[in-house]
Design a protein around this motif. Structure first.
Motif, short mmCIF file in Angstrom:
data_model
loop_
_atom_site.label_atom_id
_atom_site.label_comp_id
_atom_site.label_asym_id
_atom_site.label_seq_id
_atom_site.Cartn_x
_atom_site.Cartn_y
_atom_site.Cartn_z
N VAL A 55 0.85 -1.19 0.00
CA VAL A 55 0.00 0.00 0.00
C VAL A 55 0.89 1.24 0.00
O VAL A 55 1.85 1.33 0.75
N ARG A 56 0.55 2.18 -0.87
CA ARG A 56 1.34 3.41 -0.93
C ARG A 56 1.17 4.24 0.34
O ARG A 56 0.11 4.23 0.96
N THR A 57 2.21 4.96 0.68
CA THR A 57 2.16 5.81 1.87
C THR A 57 1.11 6.89 1.70
O THR A 57 1.00 7.50 0.65
N THR A 58 0.31 7.07 2.73
CA THR A 58 -0.74 8.09 2.68
C THR A 58 -0.12 9.48 2.59
O THR A 58 0.75 9.83 3.36
N ASP A 59 -0.54 10.24 1.60
CA ASP A 59 -0.06 11.60 1.43
C ASP A 59 -1.27 12.51 1.27
O ASP A 59 -1.83 12.64 0.19
N ILE A 68 -7.02 13.97 9.08
CA ILE A 68 -7.08 12.80 9.93
C ILE A 68 -6.97 13.28 11.37
O ILE A 68 -6.45 14.37 11.64
N PRO A 69 -7.49 12.50 12.31
CA PRO A 69 -7.37 12.92 13.71
C PRO A 69 -5.91 13.00 14.14
O PRO A 69 -5.11 12.10 13.84
N VAL A 70 -5.55 14.08 14.79
CA VAL A 70 -4.18 14.26 15.29
C VAL A 70 -4.26 14.68 16.75
O VAL A 70 -5.28 15.19 17.22
N HIS A 71 -3.17 14.48 17.46
CA HIS A 71 -3.11 14.88 18.86
C HIS A 71 -2.83 16.38 18.94
O HIS A 71 -1.73 16.84 18.63
N ARG A 72 -3.84 17.10 19.35
CA ARG A 72 -3.68 18.54 19.54
C ARG A 72 -3.25 18.83 20.97
O ARG A 72 -3.43 18.01 21.87
N PRO A 73 -2.68 19.99 21.21
CA PRO A 73 -2.34 20.39 22.58
C PRO A 73 -3.60 20.55 23.43
O PRO A 73 -4.72 20.59 22.91
N ALA A 104 3.06 19.92 12.69
CA ALA A 104 2.70 18.74 11.91
C ALA A 104 3.49 18.73 10.61
O ALA A 104 3.70 19.78 10.00
N PRO A 105 3.94 17.56 10.14
CA PRO A 105 4.74 17.47 8.91
C PRO A 105 3.93 17.76 7.65
O PRO A 105 2.69 17.71 7.66
N GLU A 106 4.63 18.06 6.58
CA GLU A 106 3.99 18.44 5.31
C GLU A 106 3.09 17.35 4.75
O GLU A 106 2.09 17.64 4.09
N ARG A 107 3.41 16.09 5.01
CA ARG A 107 2.63 14.99 4.43
C ARG A 107 1.19 14.96 4.95
O ARG A 107 0.36 14.24 4.38
N LEU A 108 0.89 15.71 5.99
CA LEU A 108 -0.46 15.72 6.54
C LEU A 108 -1.37 16.75 5.88
O LEU A 108 -2.44 17.07 6.38
N GLY A 109 -0.95 17.28 4.73
CA GLY A 109 -1.81 18.16 3.96
C GLY A 109 -2.14 19.44 4.67
O GLY A 109 -1.26 20.16 5.12
N ASN A 110 -3.46 19.76 4.79
CA ASN A 110 -3.84 21.04 5.37
C ASN A 110 -3.61 21.11 6.88
O ASN A 110 -3.77 22.15 7.49
N ASP A 118 3.43 14.61 19.70
CA ASP A 118 3.89 13.27 19.34
C ASP A 118 4.44 12.64 20.61
O ASP A 118 5.58 12.90 21.01
N ALA A 119 3.63 11.79 21.24
CA ALA A 119 4.01 11.22 22.54
C ALA A 119 5.21 10.30 22.44
O ALA A 119 5.91 10.08 23.44
N ASP A 120 5.49 9.75 21.27
CA ASP A 120 6.67 8.90 21.13
C ASP A 120 7.95 9.71 21.26
O ASP A 120 9.00 9.17 21.58
#
Length: 226
Positions: A55-59, A68-73, A104-110, A118-120
């Protein structure tokens, strides 16, 4: 007397065969090949009905309308309002004393360039005064919204405490009172109390992290907008 011309090997080699039998019509033989069968589509690779095709990487930058849901402050308002109001100034990133907030990195679009956790890499330590909220001039981080970033869950088959090993690191380091309880040496996360800060995941010593951390899929809006 036989008038038929004599044909020897030299004549054949020098191309005299057709001359010696002159006058005869030669009908060339056309070799007919069978029609090729239609090409069959290569079946997809699967194991017991489950596709194993790469599967191609989601871009999401190719479709900026999707998020997509992301961890906000802490204190982040509803995502649609957040994206509309966030100026990507980075003030909340600078204000965080634990470097838990990043862009957030560029690959996450808007979503790219907006603040996420990023808890990791570094989890939110749930500061009492929430400097990230205080620093946010666009007011997409507000103290009127509960500081719920998501929720965590213990993956029991990966947890050391569920394999006869003494480990209570997640409960010892959790900054939220009552979010993790330990019974018979095994930790359990109380979802109604958990804020999704990610500290438990950040400190988990298991070879394969035993904490599943999910961001909040919905957050309260301001002005009555969900």
């Amino acid at each position: 007397m036989n008038d038929r011309p004599t044909i020897n090997r030299r004549d054949l080699l020098q191309g005299r065969f057709w001359k010696l039998i002159g006058g005869s019509k030669i009908v060339p033989l056309v070799k007919r090949y069978p029609k090729p069968e239609p090409t069959k589509a290569t079946p997809a690779k699967a194991i017991q009905g489950i596709s194993i095709e790469p599967v191609r990487t989601t871009d999401l930058s190719q479709n900026p309308s999707r998020t997509i849901p992301v961890h906000r402050p802490p204190g982040a308002i509803a995502e649609s309002q957040f994206l509309a109001g966030c100026t990507r100034c980075g003030d909340c990133i600078t204000a965080c004393p634990y470097d838990a907030i990043r862009k957030a990195p560029e690959r996450l679009g808007n979503v790219a360039g907006t603040p996420i956790i990023d808890a990791d890499t570094s989890a939110c330590m749930m500061c009492e005064d929430f400097p990230c909220i205080a620093s946010c001039e666009p007011r997409v981080l507000v103290d009127s919204v509960p500081p719920i970033m998501g929720t965590a869950k213990v993956t029991e088959h990966l947890c050391l405490a569920h394999h006869s090993t003494t480990c209570t690191v997640c409960s010892e380091r959790c900054p939220v009172d009552g979010a993790i309880v330990v019974a018979n040496g095994k930790p359990t996360i109380i979802e109604d109390t958990c804020t999704g800060c990610g500290v438990c995941r950040y400190v988990c010593p298991a070879p394969e992290n035993a904490i599943l951390l999910m961001p909040a899929f919905e957050r309260p809006g301001v002005g009555g907008t969900p």
